[in-house]
Design a protein around this motif. Structure first.
Motif, PDB file in Angstrom:
ATOM      1  N   CYS A  41      19.846-117.730  49.331  1.00  0.00           N
ATOM      2  CA  CYS A  41      21.096-117.640  48.557  1.00  0.00           C
ATOM      3  C   CYS A  41      21.941-116.438  48.976  1.00  0.00           C
ATOM      4  CB  CYS A  41      20.776-117.564  47.072  1.00  0.00           C
ATOM      5  SG  CYS A  41      20.034-119.076  46.404  1.00  0.00           S
ATOM      6  N   ARG A  42      21.539-115.770  50.062  1.00  0.00           N
ATOM      7  CA  ARG A  42      22.302-114.672  50.663  1.00  0.00           C
ATOM      8  C   ARG A  42      22.378-113.430  49.776  1.00  0.00           C
ATOM      9  NH1 ARG A  42      24.912-116.343  55.259  1.00  0.00           N
ATOM     10  NH2 ARG A  42      25.035-118.593  55.585  1.00  0.00           N
ATOM     11  N   PHE A  43      21.333-113.187  48.995  1.00  0.00           N
ATOM     12  CA  PHE A  43      21.231-111.941  48.254  1.00  0.00           C
ATOM     13  C   PHE A  43      20.509-110.896  49.121  1.00  0.00           C
ATOM     14  CE2 PHE A  43      21.921-114.907  44.793  1.00  0.00           C
ATOM     15  CZ  PHE A  43      22.700-114.169  43.904  1.00  0.00           C
ATOM     16  N   ASN A  44      20.655-109.637  48.745  1.00  0.00           N
ATOM     17  CA  ASN A  44      19.967-108.554  49.451  1.00  0.00           C
ATOM     18  C   ASN A  44      18.530-108.471  48.934  1.00  0.00           C
ATOM     19  OD1 ASN A  44      18.939-106.003  50.301  1.00  0.00           O
ATOM     20  ND2 ASN A  44      21.032-105.282  50.633  1.00  0.00           N
ATOM     21  N   VAL A  45      17.605-109.026  49.706  1.00  0.00           N
ATOM     22  CA  VAL A  45      16.213-109.127  49.266  1.00  0.00           C
ATOM     23  C   VAL A  45      15.574-107.748  49.160  1.00  0.00           C
ATOM     24  CG1 VAL A  45      13.931-110.054  49.829  1.00  0.00           C
ATOM     25  CG2 VAL A  45      15.982-111.431  50.252  1.00  0.00           C
ATOM     26  N   PHE A  46      15.809-106.891  50.131  1.00  0.00           N
ATOM     27  CA  PHE A  46      15.197-105.559  50.105  1.00  0.00           C
ATOM     28  C   PHE A  46      15.693-104.748  48.908  1.00  0.00           C
ATOM     29  CE2 PHE A  46      14.824-106.089  54.897  1.00  0.00           C
ATOM     30  CZ  PHE A  46      13.490-106.438  54.824  1.00  0.00           C
ATOM     31  N   GLU A  47      16.952-104.897  48.579  1.00  0.00           N
ATOM     32  CA  GLU A  47      17.495-104.179  47.419  1.00  0.00           C
ATOM     33  C   GLU A  47      16.840-104.662  46.139  1.00  0.00           C
ATOM     34  OE1 GLU A  47      21.766-104.477  45.557  1.00  0.00           O
ATOM     35  OE2 GLU A  47      21.819-103.076  47.252  1.00  0.00           O
ATOM     36  N   PHE A  48      16.660-105.980  46.000  1.00  0.00           N
ATOM     37  CA  PHE A  48      15.988-106.531  44.824  1.00  0.00           C
ATOM     38  C   PHE A  48      14.565-105.999  44.704  1.00  0.00           C
ATOM     39  CE2 PHE A  48      12.692-109.739  43.956  1.00  0.00           C
ATOM     40  CZ  PHE A  48      12.792-109.787  42.570  1.00  0.00           C
ATOM     41  N   VAL A  49      13.808-106.026  45.798  1.00  0.00           N
ATOM     42  CA  VAL A  49      12.412-105.582  45.760  1.00  0.00           C
ATOM     43  C   VAL A  49      12.339-104.084  45.494  1.00  0.00           C
ATOM     44  CG1 VAL A  49      10.269-105.376  47.068  1.00  0.00           C
ATOM     45  CG2 VAL A  49      11.645-107.459  47.257  1.00  0.00           C
ATOM     46  N   ALA A  50      13.217-103.329  46.136  1.00  0.00           N
ATOM     47  CA  ALA A  50      13.225-101.873  45.934  1.00  0.00           C
ATOM     48  C   ALA A  50      13.480-101.526  44.474  1.00  0.00           C
ATOM     49  CB  ALA A  50      14.276-101.229  46.829  1.00  0.00           C
ATOM     50  N   ASN A  51      14.427-102.187  43.851  1.00  0.00           N
ATOM     51  CA  ASN A  51      14.751-101.913  42.449  1.00  0.00           C
ATOM     52  C   ASN A  51      13.651-102.393  41.510  1.00  0.00           C
ATOM     53  OD1 ASN A  51      17.221-100.766  43.128  1.00  0.00           O
ATOM     54  ND2 ASN A  51      18.345-102.694  42.931  1.00  0.00           N
ATOM     55  N   SER A  52      13.002-103.490  41.867  1.00  0.00           N
ATOM     56  CA  SER A  52      11.979-104.070  40.989  1.00  0.00           C
ATOM     57  C   SER A  52      10.656-103.313  41.047  1.00  0.00           C
ATOM     58  CB  SER A  52      11.736-105.534  41.361  1.00  0.00           C
ATOM     59  OG  SER A  52      12.917-106.302  41.226  1.00  0.00           O
ATOM     60  N   TYR A  53      10.365-102.689  42.188  1.00  0.00           N
ATOM     61  CA  TYR A  53       9.053-102.062  42.372  1.00  0.00           C
ATOM     62  C   TYR A  53       9.144-100.568  42.682  1.00  0.00           C
ATOM     63  CZ  TYR A  53       7.139-106.762  42.339  1.00  0.00           C
ATOM     64  OH  TYR A  53       6.783-108.034  41.963  1.00  0.00           O
ATOM     65  N   ASN A  54      10.306-100.000  42.416  1.00  0.00           N
ATOM     66  CA  ASN A  54      10.505 -98.563  42.624  1.00  0.00           C
ATOM     67  C   ASN A  54      10.116 -98.140  44.042  1.00  0.00           C
ATOM     68  OD1 ASN A  54      11.286 -95.961  41.856  1.00  0.00           O
ATOM     69  ND2 ASN A  54       9.219 -95.407  41.175  1.00  0.00           N
ATOM     70  N   LYS A  55      10.653 -98.872  44.995  1.00  0.00           N
ATOM     71  CA  LYS A  55      10.394 -98.596  46.408  1.00  0.00           C
ATOM     72  C   LYS A  55      11.695 -98.200  47.105  1.00  0.00           C
ATOM     73  CE  LYS A  55       5.987 -99.800  46.681  1.00  0.00           C
ATOM     74  NZ  LYS A  55       4.911 -98.881  47.138  1.00  0.00           N
ATOM     75  N   GLU A  56      11.555 -97.524  48.236  1.00  0.00           N
ATOM     76  CA  GLU A  56      12.704 -97.220  49.073  1.00  0.00           C
ATOM     77  C   GLU A  56      12.970 -98.406  50.003  1.00  0.00           C
ATOM     78  OE1 GLU A  56      14.674 -94.615  48.879  1.00  0.00           O
ATOM     79  OE2 GLU A  56      13.476 -93.702  47.281  1.00  0.00           O
ATOM     80  N   VAL A  57      14.245 -98.760  50.163  1.00  0.00           N
ATOM     81  CA  VAL A  57      14.600 -99.862  51.053  1.00  0.00           C
ATOM     82  C   VAL A  57      14.071 -99.606  52.461  1.00  0.00           C
ATOM     83  CG1 VAL A  57      16.528-101.033  52.194  1.00  0.00           C
ATOM     84  CG2 VAL A  57      16.616-100.618  49.735  1.00  0.00           C
ATOM     85  N   GLU A  58      14.170 -98.367  52.911  1.00  0.00           N
ATOM     86  CA  GLU A  58      13.714 -98.039  54.272  1.00  0.00           C
ATOM     87  C   GLU A  58      12.226 -98.329  54.452  1.00  0.00           C
ATOM     88  OE1 GLU A  58      15.448 -96.058  52.306  1.00  0.00           O
ATOM     89  OE2 GLU A  58      17.396 -95.904  53.329  1.00  0.00           O
TER      90      GLU A  58
END
Length: 218
Positions: free
Chosen positions: A55-72
């Motif tokens: 659906c063209r969402f930013n997957v890394f941003e979603f995971v980073a926000n959901s699991y308190n992770k850095e996108v990098e």
């Protein structure tokens, strides 16, 4: 199409979406990330990640926000995971036929050295390859002619073929060098699917094929 092979023939291949579907690498990486973050319920997270990607969402941003992770950190996990990918049907038949007639095989691929070499290892084709040119290792990306000259410098031959998929960047340089260029048509799963924008003489290959069964080694 027929390709006549002898010891003066060099057949060069792109990697991603030419020898296998790059989308399978993405799915493999998403599964690896999901397993790391949710080892007991990873399929739910993987399903959401892949759906968000479609659906063209930013997957890394979603995971980073959901699991308190850095996108990098997630990008590093993506690039450095152990991939689970498979060759297209017919690739090994073509490789075996080329080698049986003393032809040479090369790879030209854009990307990071560790990532691309992990893909090659997972596909089980290293023993077939006489040269591997990776953009990070030589400091230039396709369509730079240097990537193709690097093959000429590493594998001597009189006739060069190039089999790839991306009309935007794959065929400009080999066409200018007098190589015979062959495009594998998008099977509906390619990461880059805008070939309709590049149907001009500069970008078009000499020939198009549907799959590797269209190649006959003689």
């Amino acid at each position: 199409m027929d390709i006549k092979i002898d010891f003066n023939t060099v057949v060069v291949f792109d990697l991603d979406d030419t020898l296998y579907n790059e989308l399978d690498y993405l799915k493999s990486a998403y599964q690896s990330i999901a397993l790391s973050l949710e080892p007991n319920n990873w399929k739910v997270l993987y399903s959401k990640m892949f759906s968000l990607y479609r659906c063209r969402f930013n997957v890394f941003e979603f995971v980073a926000n959901s699991y308190n992770k850095e996108v990098e950190d997630l990008v590093d996990m993506y690039r450095n995971h152990d991939p689970d990918i498979r060759l297209f049907e017919g690739v090994l038949d073509v490789f075996d036929a080329i080698k049986s007639k003393n032809g040479k095989i090369g790879i030209i691929t854009d990307g990071r050295s560790k990532t691309q070499r992990a893909k090659i290892d997972s596909l089980g084709i290293l023993e077939y390859l006489d040269s591997i040119i990776i953009s990070e290792e030589i400091g230039s990306d396709k369509p730079c002619i240097a990537n193709y000259k690097a093959i000429e410098n590493s594998i001597s031959g009189k006739i060069y073929y190039y089999v790839a998929d991306n009309l935007k960047k794959d065929f400009i340089a080999p066409n200018s060098l007098g190589w015979y260029s062959v495009a594998l048509i998008d099977n509906g799963m390619n990461i880059h699917y805008d070939s309709h924008k590049y149907l001009d003489d500069r970008c078009l290959p000499n020939e198009l094929i549907i799959d590797f069964r269209d190649i006959k080694i003689i």
